[in-house]
Scaffold this active site. Sequence first.
Site, PDB file in Angstrom:
ATOM      1  N   CYS A   1      22.562  34.453  -9.135  1.00 32.25           N
ATOM      2  CA  CYS A   1      21.640  34.471 -10.279  1.00 32.25           C
ATOM      3  C   CYS A   1      20.549  35.531 -10.130  1.00 32.25           C
ATOM      4  CB  CYS A   1      21.064  33.086 -10.531  1.00 32.25           C
ATOM      5  SG  CYS A   1      20.379  32.948 -12.207  1.00 32.25           S
TER       6      CYS A   1
ATOM      7  N   HIS B   1      25.425  29.885 -11.174  1.00 29.00           N
ATOM      8  CA  HIS B   1      24.941  29.094 -10.034  1.00 29.00           C
ATOM      9  C   HIS B   1      26.081  28.282  -9.402  1.00 29.00           C
ATOM     10  CE1 HIS B   1      20.572  29.630  -9.842  1.00 29.00           C
ATOM     11  NE2 HIS B   1      20.601  29.807 -11.148  1.00 29.00           N
TER      12      HIS B   1
ATOM     13  N   GLU C   1      26.419  27.214  -6.479  1.00 33.12           N
ATOM     14  CA  GLU C   1      25.945  26.173  -5.529  1.00 33.12           C
ATOM     15  C   GLU C   1      25.774  24.823  -6.214  1.00 33.12           C
ATOM     16  OE1 GLU C   1      24.044  28.299  -6.976  1.00 33.12           O
ATOM     17  OE2 GLU C   1      22.106  27.388  -7.411  1.00 33.12           O
TER      18      GLU C   1
END
Length: 251
Positions: free
Chosen positions: A111, A216, A218
């Site tokens: 990001c 994102h 994660e």
Amino acid sequence: MENKRPVIGITCSTKDIGGLETAYLHYSYTTSVMNAGGVPVILPMADKEIAREWAALCDGILLSGGEDMDPQQIGAEPHPNLGKVIPERDKTEMDLIEFAKEQKIPIFAICRGIQVLNGALGGTLYQDVYDEMEKVIKHYQDGARDAATHSISIEEGSLLAEIIGSNETSVNSFHHGAVQEVAPGMKVTAKAPDGIIEAIESEDFNKNWILAVQWHPEDMTEVSEEMHRLFTYFVKAAEERAGKKETVSSS
Ligand code: MN
């Protein structure tokens, strides 16, 4: 005793919590790194000498998400819709990128990270795609963090395509900035349907292992095997680089 697992340095943000400036990082980054076999270490803001020490300590550098990059770092003026910037964080990350590149430490950027990376390596940035680009789809979703809300098309033959195992997928999206002109040495490997750049990677992975995504992953590793694989590939690259380092130091 030597480390058995690669050490992954993860940059973080800074936030006022109860009147105290605090190093700040979502656990999803450290959890995703641990689940991929890495040992996460959180890297707060620091001067260049400390960044140099971190480069010696870390087998991989993960540039995390967060605030907008200060456009002045790359010689640009602020767009009226620019969000909060933390120039000290930009500087720490730019120092880390410089040392990581120099010492061939794998970099994975997420990001904000893709933007800082591209800026640091000589590329340019959109500060607000809604104003600066035409017919833009929604890139700041209201949905859950782990929900994929827009599609991306992936460049055939890229490392990203190998990791994802397809030429298309869907991702979550929490950004209003984006890569404009890709930095030298890097290539665009994924785009949203509106043309916004969603991933870039090294032109030559033997020279530098660098992978960067605008979404994102994660926040999706628990629900998506593809997103988990982004971390396992990165941690593997860090492990391989750590192995080379040991060979060098013992000879
Ligand atoms: Mn997006």
